[in-house]
Enzyme design. Structure first.
Site, PDB file in Angstrom:
ATOM      1  CG  HIS A  19      -3.209  -2.718   3.507  1.00  0.00           C
ATOM      2  ND1 HIS A  19      -2.996  -1.616   4.285  1.00  0.00           N
ATOM      3  CD2 HIS A  19      -4.374  -2.516   2.873  1.00  0.00           C
ATOM      4  CE1 HIS A  19      -4.007  -0.800   4.128  1.00  0.00           C
ATOM      5  NE2 HIS A  19      -4.836  -1.296   3.278  1.00  0.00           N
ATOM      6  CB  CYS A  60      -0.989  -0.032   1.163  1.00  0.00           C
ATOM      7  SG  CYS A  60      -2.410   1.015   0.838  1.00  0.00           S
TER       8      CYS A  60
HETATM    9  N1  GLN Z   1      -1.917   7.107   1.911  1.00  0.00           N
HETATM   10  C1  GLN Z   1      -2.061   6.270   0.774  1.00  0.00           C
HETATM   11  C2  GLN Z   1      -3.380   6.426   0.040  1.00  0.00           C
HETATM   12  O1  GLN Z   1      -4.373   6.722   0.647  1.00  0.00           O
HETATM   13  C3  GLN Z   1      -1.834   4.834   1.189  1.00  0.00           C
HETATM   14  C4  GLN Z   1      -2.820   4.397   2.206  1.00  0.00           C
HETATM   15  C5  GLN Z   1      -2.469   3.092   2.823  1.00  0.00           C
HETATM   16  O2  GLN Z   1      -1.315   2.687   2.968  1.00  0.00           O
HETATM   17  N2  GLN Z   1      -3.517   2.429   3.248  1.00  0.00           N
HETATM   18  O3  GLN Z   1      -3.408   6.251  -1.152  1.00  0.00           O
END
Ligand code: GLN
Length: 246
Positions: free
Chosen positions: A195, A95
């Protein structure tokens, strides 16, 4: 005894949705087989020796944490990461960590520079966050398999020319909700939006990473002893069904 040396990058900042469970799962699968497991972490400002690790892991993070981590990654770890990849280290980026493998993460006027180690870029476009259960079909060398999990991201990721997606979306959004692709693969490096307990739900991927990491350590890919995976298989089937239901 063989030993897998894992390096977690920014475990304090890049650990949402319990991404750390992936590390624990790798550790247990090694230990259940009598394979040694050592854990090291590199946080803000810390450098690392690219030859001292067999598997590098980075989890997900909020935009706020990602900003801080991205600047530090580029400043203190990019060269070591490139050297480790060139040396065949295994890697899993999830992610927010996955987004930072690419050239950039654009949020409106702001451009966060990424590591530039995988052919992708990410844009925070207008529109809802891409959230939900997801399943993808992948082939990382052992025939077609299904990865099932959960995604929650605002950023949309695009694979650039020369890049290879990890898989095709069966159910869910994937990289950007449009092109049917999910994740990235570059040699032994895998990036994905899936994830939370990705590896406990997809034990075969954990074993693939362990085999690649031990190959990096020992020069030959080991034959891993099978484990009693009834619980893991049930978790996988449940995650697949959840993705099918949408
Ligand atoms: N901040 C990133 C997004 O929203 C990744 C989010 C996450 O790792 N869940 O795209």
């Amino acid at each position: 005894m063989s030993e897998l040396r894992l390096l977690a990058l920014y475990p304090d900042q890049m650990n949402i949705y319990a991404d750390r469970g992936n590390v624990l799962f790798l550790q247990h699968r090694c230990e259940w087989r009598g394979i040694g497991f050592s854990y090291a972490a590199a946080g803000i400002g810390e450098e690392f020796d690219p030859e001292a690790h067999d598997l590098i892991y980075i989890g997900g993070g909020q935009d706020r944490d990602q900003r801080m981590v991205a600047a530090d990654l580029v400043a203190t770890k990019r060269d070591a990461i490139k050297a480790a990849i060139a040396g065949g280290v295994a890697g899993l980026a999830v992610c927010g960590g996955y987004q930072l493998l690419g050239s950039s993460y654009e949020l409106g006027e702001e451009r966060i520079e990424g590591l530039g180690v995988a052919a992708l870029h990410t844009v925070r476009e207008p529109g809802p966050r891409l959230i939900g259960n997801v399943s993808i079909e992948v082939d990382v060398g052992s025939g077609p398999r299904v990865l099932a999990g959960f995604e929650n991201h605002g950023g949309r990721t695009y694979v650039d020319s020369g890049g290879e997606a990890l898989g095709r979306v069966l159910h869910g959004h994937g990289n950007n909700g449009r092109d049917g692709l999910e994740g990235i693969v570059r040699g032994n490096l895998i990036g994905t939006y899936l994830h939370g307990p990705l590896l406990p739900k997809n034990a075969w991927l954990a074993d693939e990473l362990i085999a690649r990491a031990l190959e990096h350590r020992e020069g030959a890919r080991p034959e891993l002893e099978p484990l009693d995976d009834r619980l893991e298989d049930a978790a996988h089937a449940d995650a697949e069904r959840a993705a099918e239901r949408g």
